[in-house]
Design a protein around this motif. Structure first.
Motif, PDB file in Angstrom:
ATOM      1  N   ASN A  48       6.160  -2.786   4.974  1.00  0.00           N
ATOM      2  CA  ASN A  48       7.610  -3.398   5.299  1.00  0.00           C
ATOM      3  C   ASN A  48       7.979  -2.637   5.380  1.00  0.00           C
ATOM      4  O   ASN A  48       9.788  -2.819   4.984  1.00  0.00           O
ATOM      5  N   VAL A  49       7.748  -0.999   5.087  1.00  0.00           N
ATOM      6  CA  VAL A  49       8.694  -0.067   5.333  1.00  0.00           C
ATOM      7  C   VAL A  49       8.329   0.236   7.221  1.00  0.00           C
ATOM      8  O   VAL A  49       7.824   0.136   7.970  1.00  0.00           O
ATOM      9  N   LYS A  50       9.873   0.615   8.266  1.00  0.00           N
ATOM     10  CA  LYS A  50       9.646   0.438   9.437  1.00  0.00           C
ATOM     11  C   LYS A  50       8.985   2.178   9.508  1.00  0.00           C
ATOM     12  O   LYS A  50      10.169   3.017   8.866  1.00  0.00           O
ATOM     13  N   LEU A  51       9.488   2.115  11.021  1.00  0.00           N
ATOM     14  CA  LEU A  51       9.061   3.238  11.672  1.00  0.00           C
ATOM     15  C   LEU A  51      10.226   3.578  12.225  1.00  0.00           C
ATOM     16  O   LEU A  51      11.070   2.921  13.204  1.00  0.00           O
ATOM     17  N   TYR A 174      12.496  13.050  16.766  1.00  0.00           N
ATOM     18  CA  TYR A 174      12.379  13.078  15.327  1.00  0.00           C
ATOM     19  C   TYR A 174      11.735  11.982  15.054  1.00  0.00           C
ATOM     20  O   TYR A 174      12.121  10.597  14.671  1.00  0.00           O
ATOM     21  N   LEU A 175      10.251  12.004  13.707  1.00  0.00           N
ATOM     22  CA  LEU A 175       9.535  10.118  14.079  1.00  0.00           C
ATOM     23  C   LEU A 175       9.216   9.886  12.236  1.00  0.00           C
ATOM     24  O   LEU A 175       8.675  11.256  11.212  1.00  0.00           O
ATOM     25  N   THR A 176       9.931   8.927  11.639  1.00  0.00           N
ATOM     26  CA  THR A 176       9.331   9.189   9.825  1.00  0.00           C
ATOM     27  C   THR A 176       9.063   7.141   9.877  1.00  0.00           C
ATOM     28  O   THR A 176       9.681   6.431  10.256  1.00  0.00           O
ATOM     29  N   GLN A 177       8.422   7.466   9.130  1.00  0.00           N
ATOM     30  CA  GLN A 177       8.042   6.354   8.120  1.00  0.00           C
ATOM     31  C   GLN A 177       8.109   6.394   6.721  1.00  0.00           C
ATOM     32  O   GLN A 177       7.263   7.461   6.279  1.00  0.00           O
ATOM     33  N   PHE A 178       9.249   6.347   5.544  1.00  0.00           N
ATOM     34  CA  PHE A 178       9.373   6.884   4.809  1.00  0.00           C
ATOM     35  C   PHE A 178       9.967   5.737   3.784  1.00  0.00           C
ATOM     36  O   PHE A 178      11.277   5.382   3.627  1.00  0.00           O
ATOM     37  N   ASP A 179       9.013   5.409   2.366  1.00  0.00           N
ATOM     38  CA  ASP A 179       9.311   4.849   1.312  1.00  0.00           C
ATOM     39  C   ASP A 179      10.216   5.445   0.017  1.00  0.00           C
ATOM     40  O   ASP A 179       9.514   6.606  -0.763  1.00  0.00           O
ATOM     41  N   PRO A 180      11.284   5.170   0.164  1.00  0.00           N
ATOM     42  CA  PRO A 180      12.031   5.623  -1.188  1.00  0.00           C
ATOM     43  C   PRO A 180      11.578   5.484  -2.446  1.00  0.00           C
ATOM     44  O   PRO A 180      11.752   5.909  -3.571  1.00  0.00           O
ATOM     45  N   ARG A 181      11.088   4.320  -2.381  1.00  0.00           N
ATOM     46  CA  ARG A 181      10.388   3.925  -3.948  1.00  0.00           C
ATOM     47  C   ARG A 181      11.524   3.056  -4.579  1.00  0.00           C
ATOM     48  O   ARG A 181      12.976   3.705  -3.922  1.00  0.00           O
ATOM     49  N   GLY A 182      11.619   2.978  -5.589  1.00  0.00           N
ATOM     50  CA  GLY A 182      12.497   2.478  -6.587  1.00  0.00           C
ATOM     51  C   GLY A 182      12.808   1.056  -5.935  1.00  0.00           C
ATOM     52  O   GLY A 182      12.484   0.370  -5.009  1.00  0.00           O
ATOM     53  N   ASP A 246       0.143   9.000  -6.068  1.00  0.00           N
ATOM     54  CA  ASP A 246       0.853   8.923  -8.003  1.00  0.00           C
ATOM     55  C   ASP A 246       1.563   7.643  -7.708  1.00  0.00           C
ATOM     56  O   ASP A 246       2.984   7.126  -7.231  1.00  0.00           O
ATOM     57  N   GLU A 247       0.965   7.079  -8.937  1.00  0.00           N
ATOM     58  CA  GLU A 247       1.883   5.480  -9.195  1.00  0.00           C
ATOM     59  C   GLU A 247       2.631   5.864 -10.116  1.00  0.00           C
ATOM     60  O   GLU A 247       3.095   6.402 -10.613  1.00  0.00           O
ATOM     61  N   VAL A 248       3.862   5.428  -9.756  1.00  0.00           N
ATOM     62  CA  VAL A 248       5.022   5.407 -10.384  1.00  0.00           C
ATOM     63  C   VAL A 248       6.268   4.501 -10.906  1.00  0.00           C
ATOM     64  O   VAL A 248       5.247   3.064 -10.517  1.00  0.00           O
ATOM     65  N   GLU A 249       6.581   4.370 -12.100  1.00  0.00           N
ATOM     66  CA  GLU A 249       6.970   2.656 -12.537  1.00  0.00           C
ATOM     67  C   GLU A 249       8.142   2.567 -11.516  1.00  0.00           C
ATOM     68  O   GLU A 249       9.323   3.318 -10.817  1.00  0.00           O
ATOM     69  N   THR A 250       8.049   1.652 -11.302  1.00  0.00           N
ATOM     70  CA  THR A 250       9.589   1.088 -10.502  1.00  0.00           C
ATOM     71  C   THR A 250      10.385   0.716 -11.183  1.00  0.00           C
ATOM     72  O   THR A 250      11.679   0.590 -12.908  1.00  0.00           O
ATOM     73  N   ILE A 251      12.078   1.459 -10.992  1.00  0.00           N
ATOM     74  CA  ILE A 251      13.157   2.461 -11.641  1.00  0.00           C
ATOM     75  C   ILE A 251      14.094   1.091 -10.506  1.00  0.00           C
ATOM     76  O   ILE A 251      14.228   1.095  -8.984  1.00  0.00           O
ATOM     77  N   ASP A 252      15.007   0.053 -11.017  1.00  0.00           N
ATOM     78  CA  ASP A 252      15.974  -0.205 -10.959  1.00  0.00           C
ATOM     79  C   ASP A 252      17.061   0.429 -10.584  1.00  0.00           C
ATOM     80  O   ASP A 252      18.125   0.658 -11.797  1.00  0.00           O
ATOM     81  N   GLU A 253      17.303  -0.093  -9.206  1.00  0.00           N
ATOM     82  CA  GLU A 253      18.811   0.826  -8.749  1.00  0.00           C
ATOM     83  C   GLU A 253      19.953   0.515  -7.772  1.00  0.00           C
ATOM     84  O   GLU A 253      20.525   0.571  -7.312  1.00  0.00           O
ATOM     85  N   THR A 254      19.789  -1.059  -8.450  1.00  0.00           N
ATOM     86  CA  THR A 254      20.386  -1.882  -7.525  1.00  0.00           C
ATOM     87  C   THR A 254      21.989  -2.265  -7.999  1.00  0.00           C
ATOM     88  O   THR A 254      23.042  -2.193  -7.760  1.00  0.00           O
TER      89      THR A 254
END
Length: 280
Positions: A48-51, A174-182, A246-254
């Motif tokens: 679900n992360v766009k290139l 410049y090309l990226t597929q980057f997931d900021p998580r959270g 690494d597995e990380v906890e989902t942090i709500d930043e809404t």
């Protein structure tokens, strides 16, 4: 450790696939075109992360200088004002190194950090390069676990394709597929293409114009990305690296509000710029 966990250096197929993405014409949706910079996005299967891809050309800096700028960690500390920390950690071969990068984000969004494998090559060789390719992707390192005060982001793929068009000019992708998580608000994600990516290009260009003069006074002969015998990084030890992120906890930043703006992003993997920064 399972074979799927092993971190392997990029090979010719990896560089060829990255170059193909940089040059492909189909299924891209243009979202920005201004000041000689064109940005487009592309949906990827099973993600679900766009290139995202930005294409431009520079008429006043050489391809070699741009390649130096995206590699030189010491110079990055001068112009990447949002960087919290960057450590070059280890190597797995002469042109594949592992680094840690942490970057500030606007309140109330937490800072991001990433551990990544950086792989690079010049074709046909470093002495007479007709193109440079640099690829970054996330890995895990036992000495750099996720921190409680940061969100561990994921670079699925981030990199640069640099092709000289003259002694002091170059085409740059410049090309990226980057997931900021959270759990980020939708406006942050939507603004990446329209706001952040062009700023990445402008900042790299501005840094490249000043690099040659800066480097003359800062270890001018030290360029381990060109001359691997200069690299003093230790070899990765068995068990330190994993290809699994690494597995990380989902942090709500809404609670982030649109008027705060956004200035997060990626370089030698990530590059971050402020909203009021403009190209000279």
């Amino acid at each position: 450790m399972l074979d799927s966990d092993v971190v392997l250096p990029a090979d010719d197929d990896d560089f060829a696939k990255f170059k193909q993405l940089c040059e492909s014409k189909e299924s891209w949706s243009e979202c920005y075109s201004k000041k000689n910079v064109t940005v487009a996005t592309k949906h990827q299967e099973n993600s679900n992360v766009k290139l995202l891809r930005a294409v431009t050309s520079f008429s006043d800096v050489s391809a070699g200088t741009i390649f130096d700028v995206v590699h030189d960690t010491e110079y990055r500390r001068k112009w990447d004002h949002d960087m919290i920390k960057m450590d070059e950690v280890c190597k797995i071969c002469v042109n594949n190194t592992v680094s840690y990068y942490a970057v500030k984000c606007p309140t109330p969004v937490k800072p991001r950090d990433v551990v990544f494998l950086c792989s690079w090559i010049a074709y046909p060789n470093m002495r007479e390069p007709k193109e440079y390719i640099m690829i970054n992707k996330s890995v895990s390192h036992s000495d750099f676990p996720p921190k409680s005060n940061m969100v561990r982001a994921i670079s699925l793929v981030t990199g640069y394709h640099i092709r000289p068009t003259g002694p002091n000019s170059a085409d740059f992708t410049y090309l990226t597929q980057f997931d900021p998580r959270g759990k980020l608000p939708k406006w942050v994600v939507n603004k990446v293409a329209e706001f952040f990516t062009p700023k990445v290009i402008y900042r790299i260009h501005k840094a490249a114009r000043k690099y040659v003069a800066w480097k003359q006074n800062h270890n001018p002969r030290l360029k381990p990305w060109l001359w691997p015998e200069q690299c003093r990084l230790p070899m990765a030890k068995p068990g330190q690296l994993s290809a699994k992120v690494d597995e990380v906890e989902t942090i709500d930043e809404t609670s982030a509000r649109e008027e705060n703006g956004t200035n997060g992003g990626t370089s030698k993997d990530p590059i971050v710029v402020s909203e009021d920064e403009e190209e000279d």
